[in-house]
Write a protein that holds these residues in place. Structure first.
Motif, PDB file in Angstrom:
ATOM      1  N   ILE A  99     -10.172  -0.647  10.353  1.00  0.00           N
ATOM      2  CA  ILE A  99      -9.559  -0.981   9.057  1.00  0.00           C
ATOM      3  C   ILE A  99      -8.231  -0.252   8.905  1.00  0.00           C
ATOM      4  O   ILE A  99      -7.237  -0.820   8.434  1.00  0.00           O
ATOM      5  CB  ILE A  99     -10.514  -0.641   7.897  1.00  0.00           C
ATOM      6  CG1 ILE A  99     -11.777  -1.518   7.981  1.00  0.00           C
ATOM      7  CG2 ILE A  99      -9.824  -0.833   6.554  1.00  0.00           C
ATOM      8  CD1 ILE A  99     -12.844  -1.165   6.958  1.00  0.00           C
ATOM      9  N   GLY A 100      -8.204   1.009   9.334  1.00  0.00           N
ATOM     10  CA  GLY A 100      -6.961   1.776   9.277  1.00  0.00           C
ATOM     11  C   GLY A 100      -5.868   1.164  10.134  1.00  0.00           C
ATOM     12  O   GLY A 100      -4.695   1.103   9.732  1.00  0.00           O
ATOM     13  N   ASN A 101      -6.236   0.685  11.325  1.00  0.00           N
ATOM     14  CA  ASN A 101      -5.256   0.020  12.202  1.00  0.00           C
ATOM     15  C   ASN A 101      -4.562  -1.129  11.483  1.00  0.00           C
ATOM     16  O   ASN A 101      -3.338  -1.255  11.486  1.00  0.00           O
ATOM     17  CB  ASN A 101      -5.948  -0.539  13.451  1.00  0.00           C
ATOM     18  CG  ASN A 101      -6.258   0.512  14.487  1.00  0.00           C
ATOM     19  OD1 ASN A 101      -5.942   1.682  14.315  1.00  0.00           O
ATOM     20  ND2 ASN A 101      -6.896   0.099  15.563  1.00  0.00           N
ATOM     21  N   VAL A 102      -5.382  -1.997  10.879  1.00  0.00           N
ATOM     22  CA  VAL A 102      -4.825  -3.184  10.221  1.00  0.00           C
ATOM     23  C   VAL A 102      -3.996  -2.785   9.003  1.00  0.00           C
ATOM     24  O   VAL A 102      -2.936  -3.374   8.740  1.00  0.00           O
ATOM     25  CB  VAL A 102      -5.944  -4.170   9.830  1.00  0.00           C
ATOM     26  CG1 VAL A 102      -5.369  -5.392   9.120  1.00  0.00           C
ATOM     27  CG2 VAL A 102      -6.727  -4.610  11.075  1.00  0.00           C
ATOM     28  N   ALA A 103      -4.448  -1.764   8.270  1.00  0.00           N
ATOM     29  CA  ALA A 103      -3.683  -1.296   7.111  1.00  0.00           C
ATOM     30  C   ALA A 103      -2.294  -0.823   7.535  1.00  0.00           C
ATOM     31  O   ALA A 103      -1.289  -1.161   6.900  1.00  0.00           O
ATOM     32  CB  ALA A 103      -4.442  -0.176   6.401  1.00  0.00           C
ATOM     33  N   PHE A 104      -2.222  -0.058   8.613  1.00  0.00           N
ATOM     34  CA  PHE A 104      -0.917   0.393   9.121  1.00  0.00           C
ATOM     35  C   PHE A 104      -0.050  -0.794   9.507  1.00  0.00           C
ATOM     36  O   PHE A 104       1.143  -0.830   9.201  1.00  0.00           O
ATOM     37  CB  PHE A 104      -1.108   1.303  10.338  1.00  0.00           C
ATOM     38  CG  PHE A 104      -1.365   2.744  10.006  1.00  0.00           C
ATOM     39  CD1 PHE A 104      -0.433   3.486   9.307  1.00  0.00           C
ATOM     40  CD2 PHE A 104      -2.540   3.366  10.394  1.00  0.00           C
ATOM     41  CE1 PHE A 104      -0.663   4.832   8.999  1.00  0.00           C
ATOM     42  CE2 PHE A 104      -2.788   4.695  10.094  1.00  0.00           C
ATOM     43  CZ  PHE A 104      -1.847   5.435   9.391  1.00  0.00           C
ATOM     44  N   MET A 105      -0.647  -1.766  10.180  1.00  0.00           N
ATOM     45  CA  MET A 105       0.116  -2.935  10.624  1.00  0.00           C
ATOM     46  C   MET A 105       0.621  -3.764   9.440  1.00  0.00           C
ATOM     47  O   MET A 105       1.635  -4.452   9.543  1.00  0.00           O
ATOM     48  CB  MET A 105      -0.740  -3.790  11.558  1.00  0.00           C
ATOM     49  CG  MET A 105      -1.079  -3.082  12.867  1.00  0.00           C
ATOM     50  SD  MET A 105      -2.272  -3.966  13.895  1.00  0.00           S
ATOM     51  CE  MET A 105      -1.200  -5.168  14.684  1.00  0.00           C
ATOM     52  N   ARG A 106      -0.101  -3.688   8.307  1.00  0.00           N
ATOM     53  CA  ARG A 106       0.326  -4.389   7.091  1.00  0.00           C
ATOM     54  C   ARG A 106       1.294  -3.535   6.266  1.00  0.00           C
ATOM     55  O   ARG A 106       1.654  -3.896   5.151  1.00  0.00           O
ATOM     56  CB  ARG A 106      -0.894  -4.750   6.240  1.00  0.00           C
ATOM     57  CG  ARG A 106      -1.851  -5.717   6.904  1.00  0.00           C
ATOM     58  CD  ARG A 106      -3.087  -5.939   6.067  1.00  0.00           C
ATOM     59  NE  ARG A 106      -2.847  -6.856   4.954  1.00  0.00           N
ATOM     60  CZ  ARG A 106      -3.100  -6.590   3.678  1.00  0.00           C
ATOM     61  NH1 ARG A 106      -3.582  -5.405   3.341  1.00  0.00           N
ATOM     62  NH2 ARG A 106      -2.871  -7.484   2.745  1.00  0.00           N
ATOM     63  N   HIS A 107       1.666  -2.363   6.815  1.00  0.00           N
ATOM     64  CA  HIS A 107       2.574  -1.425   6.142  1.00  0.00           C
ATOM     65  C   HIS A 107       1.962  -0.836   4.873  1.00  0.00           C
ATOM     66  O   HIS A 107       2.693  -0.386   3.987  1.00  0.00           O
ATOM     67  CB  HIS A 107       3.921  -2.093   5.826  1.00  0.00           C
ATOM     68  CG  HIS A 107       4.567  -2.705   7.025  1.00  0.00           C
ATOM     69  ND1 HIS A 107       4.984  -1.953   8.108  1.00  0.00           N
ATOM     70  CD2 HIS A 107       4.856  -3.994   7.334  1.00  0.00           C
ATOM     71  CE1 HIS A 107       5.496  -2.753   9.034  1.00  0.00           C
ATOM     72  NE2 HIS A 107       5.422  -3.991   8.588  1.00  0.00           N
ATOM     73  N   ASP A 108       0.643  -0.804   4.814  1.00  0.00           N
ATOM     74  CA  ASP A 108      -0.054  -0.140   3.717  1.00  0.00           C
ATOM     75  C   ASP A 108      -0.419   1.261   4.224  1.00  0.00           C
ATOM     76  O   ASP A 108      -1.558   1.538   4.612  1.00  0.00           O
ATOM     77  CB  ASP A 108      -1.316  -0.933   3.335  1.00  0.00           C
ATOM     78  CG  ASP A 108      -2.003  -0.373   2.100  1.00  0.00           C
ATOM     79  OD1 ASP A 108      -1.658   0.756   1.688  1.00  0.00           O
ATOM     80  OD2 ASP A 108      -2.902  -1.052   1.559  1.00  0.00           O
ATOM     81  N   TYR A 109       0.585   2.141   4.251  1.00  0.00           N
ATOM     82  CA  TYR A 109       0.420   3.440   4.893  1.00  0.00           C
ATOM     83  C   TYR A 109      -0.627   4.338   4.230  1.00  0.00           C
ATOM     84  O   TYR A 109      -1.423   4.965   4.944  1.00  0.00           O
ATOM     85  CB  TYR A 109       1.774   4.163   4.972  1.00  0.00           C
ATOM     86  CG  TYR A 109       2.851   3.321   5.612  1.00  0.00           C
ATOM     87  CD1 TYR A 109       2.589   2.626   6.800  1.00  0.00           C
ATOM     88  CD2 TYR A 109       4.106   3.205   5.048  1.00  0.00           C
ATOM     89  CE1 TYR A 109       3.554   1.827   7.384  1.00  0.00           C
ATOM     90  CE2 TYR A 109       5.088   2.401   5.641  1.00  0.00           C
ATOM     91  CZ  TYR A 109       4.797   1.722   6.801  1.00  0.00           C
ATOM     92  OH  TYR A 109       5.757   0.929   7.372  1.00  0.00           O
ATOM     93  N   PRO A 110      -0.674   4.435   2.890  1.00  0.00           N
ATOM     94  CA  PRO A 110      -1.720   5.278   2.279  1.00  0.00           C
ATOM     95  C   PRO A 110      -3.131   4.835   2.678  1.00  0.00           C
ATOM     96  O   PRO A 110      -3.989   5.669   2.966  1.00  0.00           O
ATOM     97  CB  PRO A 110      -1.478   5.101   0.770  1.00  0.00           C
ATOM     98  CG  PRO A 110      -0.030   4.740   0.666  1.00  0.00           C
ATOM     99  CD  PRO A 110       0.246   3.897   1.872  1.00  0.00           C
TER     100      PRO A 110
END
Length: 420
Positions: A243-254
């Protein structure tokens, strides 16, 4: 052909899509189930009765597994034991050899369940060695076997591995298709099966690498909904990692940082150092792809390098970790060192998946641009565009085109300035 209590227990467990922890639940530890399956521990009558209940089998059926075995049975059990011992020692070539021997003995004895499982193990060993094409041939053969059609659990395992193999070779469209079929088959599995998590992870990874981030995020929520307070900490850590991987890729850094911090707490090198190495490699990679240059990113790189030095890893693993270090050098402004490292990786990019090879060409092109080598940079960026296109990573095709456009515009401005 009887194949001993342990092998039949393992086959029945896998047929139902259960992990050793799920079968043992609150009564037997995963290590105890492993001892039973490898023949290193004999079950008591109470254990047989309880396992029969959990597997929904008659106790007499399990008792029959413990009857004296023939010479061929003994050869099979021994080959399977040697395969698992070699696997535990990370001697994957030797493990593959013993697994192939066990599969042959099982096939001669018309034990298709044992044959399927040991052939699958042989494929896993080939995958660990980076022999993806050979592994893919075996998995396609297993998928065609009636057992994979009759058993949803086996079908999911086959599709999931094929998705990973296609992903590893940069065949992202095929990876998505296999993973989607694995997820569809999961509807036939018991709720909470770890096979469901595995299938969703494969689909999320393939969708994310293909640039289909909104779809990947939707499946992230679906995967997270499969977890509860009884889920094993390692499994919860793997879910948080994805989930963290995809969040980073979506530029949702927090959101990315939150999930990766949770994964770092739940995943332990003492439990599985290979998994720990892959997590730190992935965490560093997605942070750097998002332009996050901070101490924690460097720590993740160093942990990945340390773990790789312990577990070894194949050529692809080594190149991927080297590429992460090169990206760090580029983002921290050490362009000379970045170019030097990237040239070495680029020379061996055939060992990488197409989309990863494209990333190497793209970053080398950008580094050469920063070093003032515009013409060579353009060649590398064109190469990256072709590799991304072949992999089906359309969002990154545009990144390469944008980088080429920047160079050409700069060249035109320079030419116009000289003319005036």
């Amino acid at each position: 052909m009887g194949s001993g209590f342990g092998e039949k227990l393992r086959a029945e467990r896998l047929e139902r899509g259960l992990t050793q922890a799920e079968l043992g639940k609150d009564l037997y530890s995963p290590s105890y189930i492993s001892l039973l399956e490898t023949g290193r521990r004999e079950p008591t009558a109470d254990v047989i009765e309880e396992l029969a209940r959990r597997l929904e089998l008659a106790p007499k059926a399990l008792e029959a597994w413990s009857q004296p075995i023939s010479v061929s049975d003994a050869e099979y059990v021994l080959a399977g034991l040697y395969a698992r011992q070699a696997w535990d020692l990370r001697d994957y070539p030797l493990a593959a050899e013993h697994a192939a021997t066990a599969a042959r003995i099982a096939l001669e004895g018309k034990n298709t369940s044992a044959w399927w499982n040991m052939t699958y193990m042989q494929a896993e060993c080939l995958m660990k060695q980076g022999q993806l094409k050979e592994c893919q041939k075996i998995m396609e053969h297993l998928l065609e076997h009636p057992m994979a059609t009759e058993s949803a659990g086996l079908g999911v395992r086959a599709r999931q591995m094929l998705a990973a193999l296609c992903h590893g070779q940069g065949q992202l469209t095929a990876a998505v298709e296999h993973a989607q079929q694995a997820v569809e088959l999961c509807a036939k599995l018991p709720k909470g099966s770890t096979l469901i998590i595995g299938a969703l992870r494969a689909l999320i990874g393939a969708l994310a690498e293909s640039g289909r981030l909104d779809e990947a995020w939707k499946y992230c929520q679906e995967m997270n909904a499969q977890m509860d307070e009884h889920s094993m900490s390692q499994l919860a850590g793997e879910v948080a990692w994805v989930i963290g991987n995809v969040a980073f890729m979506r530029h949702d850094y927090p959101e990315g940082i939150k999930h990766h911090e949770r994964a770092a707490k739940l995943l332990s090198p003492a439990n599985d150092i290979d998994l720990w190495a892959r997590f730190n490699k992935a965490s560093a990679a997605v942070r750097l792809s998002s332009g996050i240059v901070e101490p924690e990113t460097l720590s993740a790189i160093e942990r990945a390098e340390l773990a790789l030095s312990i577990v070894g890893g194949n050529k692809t693993d080594q190149l991927e970790v080297a590429f992460i270090r090169a990206r760090w050098l580029y983002l921290t402004g050490d362009i000379v060192a970045a170019v030097q490292n990237l040239r070495e990786i680029h020379a061996e990019r055939a060992a990488l998946a197409k989309h990863t090879a494209g990333e190497v060409s793209l970053l080398l092109g950008k580094s050469l641009k920063a070093a003032g080598e515009a013409e060579e940079a353009l060649e590398l960026l064109q190469e990256a565009q072709k590799e991304f296109s072949a992999a089906g990573a359309q969002d990154r095709v545009q990144q390469a085109l944008d980088a080429m456009l920047e160079i050409r515009l700069a060249q035109r401005r320079a030419a116009a300035a000289e003319a005036s």
